[in-house]
Design an enzyme around this catalytic site. Structure first.
Site, PDB file in Angstrom:
ATOM      1  N   GLN A 241       0.829  -1.198   0.000  1.00  0.00           N
ATOM      2  CA  GLN A 241       0.000   0.000   0.000  1.00  0.00           C
ATOM      3  C   GLN A 241       0.867   1.253   0.000  1.00  0.00           C
ATOM      4  O   GLN A 241       2.068   1.201   0.281  1.00  0.00           O
ATOM      5  CB  GLN A 241      -0.912   0.016   1.229  1.00  0.00           C
ATOM      6  CG  GLN A 241      -0.167  -0.039   2.545  1.00  0.00           C
ATOM      7  CD  GLN A 241      -1.045  -0.442   3.705  1.00  0.00           C
ATOM      8  OE1 GLN A 241      -2.258  -0.443   3.629  1.00  0.00           O
ATOM      9  NE2 GLN A 241      -0.436  -0.792   4.826  1.00  0.00           N
ATOM     10  N   HIS A 271     -11.357   4.765  18.673  1.00  0.00           N
ATOM     11  CA  HIS A 271     -10.664   3.624  19.270  1.00  0.00           C
ATOM     12  C   HIS A 271     -11.231   3.259  20.637  1.00  0.00           C
ATOM     13  O   HIS A 271     -11.241   2.073  21.007  1.00  0.00           O
ATOM     14  CB  HIS A 271      -9.162   3.910  19.338  1.00  0.00           C
ATOM     15  CG  HIS A 271      -8.510   3.890  17.985  1.00  0.00           C
ATOM     16  ND1 HIS A 271      -8.207   5.034  17.283  1.00  0.00           N
ATOM     17  CD2 HIS A 271      -8.159   2.854  17.182  1.00  0.00           C
ATOM     18  CE1 HIS A 271      -7.679   4.711  16.124  1.00  0.00           C
ATOM     19  NE2 HIS A 271      -7.638   3.400  16.033  1.00  0.00           N
ATOM     20  N   ASP A 367      -9.580  -4.220  13.356  1.00  0.00           N
ATOM     21  CA  ASP A 367      -9.486  -2.834  12.889  1.00  0.00           C
ATOM     22  C   ASP A 367      -8.942  -2.805  11.463  1.00  0.00           C
ATOM     23  O   ASP A 367      -7.931  -2.156  11.178  1.00  0.00           O
ATOM     24  CB  ASP A 367      -8.584  -2.027  13.838  1.00  0.00           C
ATOM     25  CG  ASP A 367      -8.691  -0.533  13.595  1.00  0.00           C
ATOM     26  OD1 ASP A 367      -9.640  -0.107  12.912  1.00  0.00           O
ATOM     27  OD2 ASP A 367      -7.821   0.213  14.082  1.00  0.00           O
TER      28      ASP A 367
END
Length: 513
Positions: A241, A271, A367
């Site tokens: 990425q 979070h 996540d």
């Protein structure tokens, strides 16, 4: 007449131009996926348009009846400029013009047409010196070999080491060198008139491209700042990425492949909402698994709980966890969570990792980035959740971010439906995060989350360096599970590996924003 020795150099030209041609196609597909999302759709469209343009260029070549060598050289120089600067210019254009897709596919058509002209012209130049069978077999052999080189170099070396902009410029330089080389190799076929000017243009094109290569970092930063809306303070391209961090007056923002992951100003809301609900139902969890979350921010919240003995973080990209440790503002924000003695970091594809071991965990926090492409969409599939369920203890809980239930309701409820199909008992909840708006999460257990209803409650104390939460209280924790009328469940199918309908939902819903 050409001699036998130069023919071998001409075959090398075939190898180079074939490699360049495929690289331009891969660059366009990668750029389209990076900026427009849905990699399968974008690559399919780019490949189809590019191949059609190759055919159009080959068809046009029949109308070049004179000065074949000169036209071939001119095509190489034009391709060098257009192909070499296509990626940087498209990056710069993306945030500035509404008709970006037309510009993207227009550039693919022009570059593909020029590439389609190359081999037919070169084969007609060589036909006077080889019989037909030998000509076709050798030219096609080198053409396919060049395609192999390109397909190996692009993901393994070029994108991770050079980035998209520099890769485009390097192969533009190679096209220009082929053109310059052609003024010498094809000298017997070129007239003296205008030869010096042709060589001069070749040197000029090479010089412009070299200057572009030197300034590539500036071009990349300018393009990303225009696209992302902030000053670039950190950038890295890994094999997986593009990572960029922008700075504004109020804080910094992390982007992966151009998509915002968090804003340091309000990430604590996200979070805290992701981690503490599951830790409240797993109030004695000793072994905690985190999938994704290489920024260390979810781990920071988990480490607040002193009963946690170990945290295993599985993140695909070492560049991401390196950023979490070495980029000082992020390391300060996550309180050096990944360097804590209780934390073990594993760099592995989570989809593969969950099926490779048998260690079980008392709580799981997921996540992952949003399912904007099929490589991420597999991490939200029923197959993945079934594998993960086997790595959880009977009383284990799971929390996962699920995109926005307000903006992308079909995507949100598709994720929850998929988890239910995998055998989880799932409870939806949401939290307001100013940077993102209303954001959705899901809480899941192997058994019912609340068989006997009781008030949602945070642990009475959160010992350690961070003693107080900045967002959650007992009352706000309870409010997370109260869904308003515009976020009620939808009847949507589960996301399976063989169809990945979630990615299509996600692309459809977010493209309308």
């Amino acid at each position: 007449m050409l001699h036998r020795a130069p023919l071998h150099w001409l075959y090398l030209n075939v190898l180079v131009i074939a490699t360049c041609g495929l690289i331009y196609e891969l660059l366009a597909g990668t750029l389209a996926s990076y900026l427009l999302g849905d990699s399968v759709t974008q690559f399919s469209l780019i490949i189809g348009v590019y191949l059609s343009a190759l055919g159009f260029g080959a068809w046009l070549s029949q109308y070049v009846t004179t000065k074949l060598a000169r036209v071939f050289i001119e095509v190489e120089l034009a391709l060098a400029l257009l192909g070499g600067f296509s990626t940087p210019l498209l990056f710069l254009a993306f945030p500035a013009i509404e008709w970006f897709r037309w510009l993207l596919f227009g550039s693919v058509i022009v570059i593909g047409t020029l590439v389609g002209l190359e081999l037919p012209l070169l084969m007609r130049i060589l036909k006077e010196h080889l019989d037909f069978d030998e000509l076709v077999s050798r030219v096609l052999a080198f053409d396919y070999l060049g395609a192999l080189f390109a397909s190996l170099l692009f993901p393994i070396f070029l994108v991770p080491r050079l980035g998209l902009n520099r890769t485009a410029i390097v192969f533009g330089i190679l096209n220009a060198l082929v053109g310059l080389w052609g003024t010498y190799l094809l000298r017997p076929l070129l007239s003296n008139k205008g030869l010096d000017g042709l060589r001069g243009r070749a040197f000029l094109v090479i010089g412009i491209l070299i200057a572009g290569f030197i300034k590539a970092d500036s071009l990349t930063s300018l393009a990303e700042e225009n696209t992302l809306g902030g000053r670039i303070v950190y950038a890295d391209t890994s094999p997986f990425q593009r990572i960029a961090v922008t700075q504004t007056d109020k804080g910094f923002q992390l982007y992966l492949n151009g998509h915002l992951q968090f804003n340091s100003v309000d990430e604590y809301r996200y979070h805290e909402a992701l981690v503490h609900p599951v830790m409240s139902i797993c109030d004695s969890a000793k072994r905690v698994l985190v999938l994704g979350g290489g920024d260390g921010l979810a781990v920071r919240e988990i480490l607040r709980h002193e009963h946690v003995e170990s945290v295993t973080l599985v993140d695909l990209d070492p560049a991401m966890t390196r950023l979490a440790n070495q980029f000082e503002p992020l390391a300060e924000l996550n309180h050096n969570a990944l360097q804590n003695d209780r934390v073990t970091v594993v760099h592995r594809d989570a989809f593969l990792w969950v099926g490779e071991g048998d260690e079980t965990y008392d709580a799981v926090v997921i996540d992952f980035p949003d399912p904007g492409n099929y490589s991420i969409g597999k991490l939200y599939s029923s197959r993945f959740f079934r594998l993960l369920r086997q790595r959880m203890t009977d009383d284990s809980g799971l929390a996962i971010q699920c995109t926005s239930p307000l903006v992308a309701p079909k995507s949100y409820w598709c994720i929850l439906r998929t988890m239910q199909e995998a055998g989880f008992d799932v409870t939806p909840y949401h939290a307001p995060v100013p940077t993102f708006g209303i954001w959705g999460f899901a809480l899941a257990k192997k058994t019912a989350v609340n068989d006997e209803p009781k008030p949602w409650q945070l642990p009475p104390t959160l010992p350690g360096e961070l003693t107080e939460l900045r967002y959650l209280t007992n009352s706000t924790l309870a409010s997370l599970f109260d869904l308003p009328a515009d976020q009620q469940p939808l009847d949507v199918p589960a996301n399976r590996l063989n169809d990945q309908i979630l990615v299509r939902f996600y692309d459809e819903e977010w493209s309308q924003q």
